[in-house]
Design an enzyme around this catalytic site. Structure first.
Site, mmCIF file in Angstrom:
data_model
loop_
_atom_site.group_PDB
_atom_site.id
_atom_site.type_symbol
_atom_site.label_atom_id
_atom_site.label_comp_id
_atom_site.label_asym_id
_atom_site.label_seq_id
_atom_site.Cartn_x
_atom_site.Cartn_y
_atom_site.Cartn_z
ATOM 1 N N CYS A 113 0.962 -1.151 -0.069
ATOM 2 C CA CYS A 113 -0.150 -0.196 0.134
ATOM 3 C C CYS A 113 1.130 1.265 -0.171
ATOM 4 O O CYS A 113 1.868 1.726 -0.800
ATOM 5 C CB CYS A 113 -1.301 -0.372 1.342
ATOM 6 S SG CYS A 113 -2.562 1.241 0.954
ATOM 7 N N HIS A 131 -0.487 1.068 -3.583
ATOM 8 C CA HIS A 131 -2.393 2.088 -3.121
ATOM 9 C C HIS A 131 -1.935 2.904 -4.209
ATOM 10 O O HIS A 131 -0.855 3.732 -4.805
ATOM 11 C CB HIS A 131 -2.152 2.145 -2.429
ATOM 12 C CG HIS A 131 -3.732 2.341 -2.189
ATOM 13 N ND1 HIS A 131 -4.152 3.909 -2.569
ATOM 14 C CD2 HIS A 131 -4.506 1.887 -1.800
ATOM 15 C CE1 HIS A 131 -5.928 3.619 -2.633
ATOM 16 N NE2 HIS A 131 -6.319 2.431 -1.804
#
Length: 208
Positions: A114, A142
């Site tokens: 992420c 992400h």
């Protein structure tokens, strides 16, 4: 595996870290026989991290500065979860950036999921960074931090790739890829057979 040969992992956590991205690697690597330890980074409360969805997690060591040298030396992989506030804390911590560089220069694995990938990027920005720690590689993250990574000159993988492995750097996209991320770390360090061994009892589809 003999105790002396046991693989070891170190996972960091900060306020605002994604709890799924912390707990899943901790759980999966423990199932795979790793010795797993965690450490807090600049926690507001000395006892626990307040995660992104308000889950409180007590790390094994309350501060990254309190990790015994033997734990750091023994660790085969350093893992950083995402969560925008937590990732920002990692990026602003000289101790965290130093750890990332040390692991890379010692030929150890590092893994980021992420927004955690931004800490990898930040670790290369100091003018005195040398060796493997200075190498930009192929990564993912992400989508919210993609442009930041691309602007820093890193090769960004196709967004269909949920986990990317480039040498000893493992990156992944977000909470929904946490299980695949963890299993990929297991395979990278312990092999395909170990990954298969733990996948079955967890009823975990390999096509995920």
């Amino acid at each position: 595996m003999a105790a002396s040969d046991q693989l070891s992992a170190l996972i960091l956590i900060a306020d605002g870290s994604e709890e799924i991205e912390f707990v899943t690697p901790y759980d999966v690597l423990t199932r795979a026989g790793f010795s797993v330890k965690s450490a807090g980074v600049k926690l507001k409360n000395e006892l626990y991290a307040q995660c992104s969805r308000h889950v409180k997690i007590i790390p094994d060591f309350p501060s990254v500065n309190e990790i015994p040298d033997r734990i750091v030396d023994a660790a085969n992989v350093l893992i950083l979860p995402g969560g925008a506030p937590g990732a920002k804390t990692f990026c602003q911590s000289d101790d965290v950036l130093r750890l990332i560089r040390e692991f890379r220069n010692e030929g150890k694995h590092v893994a980021f999921i992420c927004a955690g990938t931004t800490a990898l990027v930040a670790s290369t920005k100091a003018s005195n960074v040398e060796g493997q720690a200075s190498r930009k590689c192929r990564v993912t993250s992400h989508p919210s931090v993609k442009q930041e990574i691309v602007d820093a000159g890193w090769e960004y993988a196709d967004e269909k790739e949920r986990v990317v492995v480039d040498g000893k750097v493992v990156t992944s996209r977000g909470p929904g890829t946490a299980m695949l991320f963890a299993l990929t770390i297991v395979e990278a360090l312990a092999g395909k057979d170990k990954r298969a061994e733990i996948t079955g009892p967890m009823i975990c589809a390999e096509t995920m």
